[in-house]
Design an enzyme around this catalytic site. Sequence first.
Site, PDB file in Angstrom:
ATOM      1  N   CYS A  15       1.543  -4.852   0.365  1.00 61.46           N
ATOM      2  CA  CYS A  15       2.674  -4.098   1.061  1.00 61.46           C
ATOM      3  C   CYS A  15       3.337  -5.145   1.867  1.00 61.46           C
ATOM      4  O   CYS A  15       4.613  -4.844   1.896  1.00 61.46           O
ATOM      5  CB  CYS A  15       1.833  -3.171   2.084  1.00 61.46           C
ATOM      6  SG  CYS A  15       0.710  -1.611   0.831  1.00 61.46           S
ATOM      7  N   GLU A  58       2.965   2.063   1.920  1.00 62.04           N
ATOM      8  CA  GLU A  58       4.230   1.665   1.985  1.00 62.04           C
ATOM      9  C   GLU A  58       4.752   1.431   0.472  1.00 62.04           C
ATOM     10  O   GLU A  58       5.801   1.654   0.187  1.00 62.04           O
ATOM     11  CB  GLU A  58       3.904   0.215   2.546  1.00 62.04           C
ATOM     12  CG  GLU A  58       3.623   0.210   4.020  1.00 62.04           C
ATOM     13  CD  GLU A  58       2.356   0.158   4.409  1.00 62.04           C
ATOM     14  OE1 GLU A  58       1.882  -0.038   5.490  1.00 62.04           O
ATOM     15  OE2 GLU A  58       1.491   0.323   3.427  1.00 62.04           O
ATOM     16  N   CYS A  81      -0.773  -4.195   4.690  1.00 60.36           N
ATOM     17  CA  CYS A  81      -1.836  -5.469   4.230  1.00 60.36           C
ATOM     18  C   CYS A  81      -1.025  -6.420   3.528  1.00 60.36           C
ATOM     19  O   CYS A  81      -0.079  -6.529   3.086  1.00 60.36           O
ATOM     20  CB  CYS A  81      -2.426  -4.392   3.154  1.00 60.36           C
ATOM     21  SG  CYS A  81      -1.566  -4.159   1.330  1.00 60.36           S
ATOM     22  N   HIS A 133      -0.735   2.309  -1.858  1.00 63.56           N
ATOM     23  CA  HIS A 133      -0.795   2.401  -0.538  1.00 63.56           C
ATOM     24  C   HIS A 133       0.507   2.899   0.177  1.00 63.56           C
ATOM     25  O   HIS A 133       1.139   3.205  -0.829  1.00 63.56           O
ATOM     26  CB  HIS A 133      -0.715   0.756   0.033  1.00 63.56           C
ATOM     27  CG  HIS A 133      -2.171   0.224  -0.078  1.00 63.56           C
ATOM     28  ND1 HIS A 133      -2.407  -1.024   0.741  1.00 63.56           N
ATOM     29  CD2 HIS A 133      -3.116   0.416  -0.667  1.00 63.56           C
ATOM     30  CE1 HIS A 133      -3.679  -1.332   0.367  1.00 63.56           C
ATOM     31  NE2 HIS A 133      -3.996  -0.666  -0.434  1.00 63.56           N
TER      32      HIS A 133
END
Length: 155
Positions: A96, A60, A86, A58
Amino acid sequence: MSSAPSSGSGDRRWLSLAVELAGQCPPSDTAFSVGCVIVDEHGAEISRGFSRERPDLHAEESALGKVAPDDERLRGATLYSSLEPCTRRRSRPRTCAELILASPIRRVVVAWREPPVFVADAHGVQALEAAGVTVVEIPELAGAAARTNAHILDR
């Protein structure tokens, strides 16, 4: 959470960059395209990333993974994400939101709340705030973040 433009004059500029980075994501029908930038307290970029920059990452996670966890610049830094971090993951062990909370970062700026496409009860903003992280939303950039994901939203 504050939905007004924040006290940082560069917030719109850095968040716009995060939204632009989302456009670099390899296409996916099963995950959002997200961009992320981490900026120190003096307004200097520390790191950036985007979803699927490497498989299953992801945005981040990608940006945080490029910085040593004990890097002093992270104290006082702001993380800019085109989408709410998330709180559920299938492909990785930590979300995240958990990764942010494990870092010294205590300020996050987002453009767009996660719509209920893949997760019905996304609550990244609430999880961060409950742990004492300041979260600022700049909803004027939500449309641009959503357009990057139009292929998912329009189906």
